[in-house]
Design a protein around this motif. Structure first.
Motif, PDB file in Angstrom:
ATOM      1  N   UNK A  80     -24.454 -34.364 -12.847  1.00  0.00           N
ATOM      2  CA  UNK A  80     -23.444 -35.504 -12.373  1.00  0.00           C
ATOM      3  C   UNK A  80     -23.846 -36.356 -11.566  1.00  0.00           C
ATOM      4  N   UNK A  81     -25.085 -35.568 -10.649  1.00  0.00           N
ATOM      5  CA  UNK A  81     -25.909 -36.358  -9.864  1.00  0.00           C
ATOM      6  C   UNK A  81     -27.185 -36.607 -10.388  1.00  0.00           C
ATOM      7  N   UNK A  82     -27.977 -37.779 -10.313  1.00  0.00           N
ATOM      8  CA  UNK A  82     -29.194 -37.904 -10.623  1.00  0.00           C
ATOM      9  C   UNK A  82     -30.145 -36.720 -10.204  1.00  0.00           C
ATOM     10  N   UNK A  83     -31.154 -36.263 -10.811  1.00  0.00           N
ATOM     11  CA  UNK A  83     -32.249 -35.329 -10.394  1.00  0.00           C
ATOM     12  C   UNK A  83     -33.629 -35.879 -10.655  1.00  0.00           C
ATOM     13  N   UNK A  84     -34.457 -35.835  -9.571  1.00  0.00           N
ATOM     14  CA  UNK A  84     -35.628 -36.474  -9.549  1.00  0.00           C
ATOM     15  C   UNK A  84     -36.689 -35.359  -9.399  1.00  0.00           C
ATOM     16  N   UNK A  85     -37.741 -35.352 -10.110  1.00  0.00           N
ATOM     17  CA  UNK A  85     -39.194 -34.342  -9.809  1.00  0.00           C
ATOM     18  C   UNK A  85     -40.267 -35.449  -9.665  1.00  0.00           C
ATOM     19  N   UNK A  86     -40.717 -35.084  -8.483  1.00  0.00           N
ATOM     20  CA  UNK A  86     -41.818 -35.976  -7.798  1.00  0.00           C
ATOM     21  C   UNK A  86     -43.095 -35.070  -7.611  1.00  0.00           C
ATOM     22  N   UNK A  87     -44.011 -35.617  -8.080  1.00  0.00           N
ATOM     23  CA  UNK A  87     -45.475 -35.157  -7.688  1.00  0.00           C
ATOM     24  C   UNK A  87     -46.108 -36.134  -7.055  1.00  0.00           C
ATOM     25  N   UNK A  88     -46.786 -35.562  -5.690  1.00  0.00           N
ATOM     26  CA  UNK A  88     -47.108 -36.597  -4.727  1.00  0.00           C
ATOM     27  C   UNK A  88     -48.429 -36.554  -4.519  1.00  0.00           C
ATOM     28  N   UNK A  89     -49.298 -37.837  -4.415  1.00  0.00           N
ATOM     29  CA  UNK A  89     -50.376 -38.145  -4.185  1.00  0.00           C
ATOM     30  C   UNK A  89     -50.725 -38.005  -2.642  1.00  0.00           C
TER      31      UNK A  89
END
Length: 225
Positions: A80-89
């Motif tokens: 129901x909420x957006x889910x973000x997967x983030x890979x950082x530099x």
């Protein structure tokens, strides 16, 4: 499942990556999972050319959230909420990639319900000690720490520990920008981080799997309004 992938450019060569699963409602207060792509060798004077495999720090976290994303997509998850997967530099030189993204989100009025950083989650193969998750209590609100403890106890056999580390990983970037963030790290490590010896054969893959389960459970619980 509605999915998008964004290359987030910075003022240096390495970019960050954001994969987003859209929510099924109008809610925009997303769940963010983070890990960092870069590694560094602090033992050698020529850091730009020194061997720095970074298998645990933070190949383990990067792969753990990638596997969690794969599981969610294979399960056709409909959050129901957006889910973000983030890979950082550029985490190893001052949390620069996550700082760039968190500051951009804050400047744009973007909403984040909770951020979970996974940085070093491979433990020690054949360790005689019970596997644990050490929660860093600085740069994290108590309510989110309590929720993380519940998720660890519900979805994994990991023993909960607590510590502090200062701004030791990307969760601090989000906290500094006013977002609730929390960071559980492995309770023990081989000790090869920031050297030429942080190799894949030094990882406990069963231990890593528990963090994958934690990410999936954390996302499933919080992405439901």
């Amino acid at each position: 499942t509605d999915v998008s992938i964004l290359k987030f450019e910075h003022d240096w060569p390495q970019f960050s990556i954001i994969a987003r699963i859209e929510g099924t409602t109008a809610a925009q207060d997303r769940i963010v999972f983070g890990a960092h792509q870069d590694s560094i060798n602090l033992q050698e004077p020529d850091r730009e050319n020194a061997r720095a495999p970074g298998a645990d720090d933070d190949g383990s976290g990067s792969v753990a959230i990638l596997e969690a994303l794969r599981i969610m997509l294979m399960s056709n998850v409909q959050p129901q909420r957006p889910i973000e997967f983030q890979w950082y530099a550029a985490e190893e030189v001052g949390l620069l990639g996550s700082q760039d993204i968190a500051e951009a989100y804050a400047a744009g009025g973007e909403e984040v319900y909770a951020m979970l950083q996974i940085d070093m989650c491979a433990g020690v193969p054949d360790s005689p000690n019970p596997p644990g998750a050490r929660i860093m209590t600085d740069y994290a609100p108590q309510e989110l720490i309590d929720f993380l403890v519940l998720m660890i106890e519900t979805y994994t056999p990991l023993q909960v520990e607590f510590s502090t580390c200062g701004a030791c990983s990307d969760h601090a970037s989000w906290s500094r920008s006013g977002y609730p963030a929390v960071f559980p790290i492995e309770s023990e490590s081989v000790g090869g981080g920031h050297t030429a010896f942080d190799d894949p054969h030094e990882l406990d893959y069963d231990y890593m799997w528990e963090y994958v389960k934690l990410v999936v459970g954390f996302g499933a619980e919080l992405a439901t309004i």
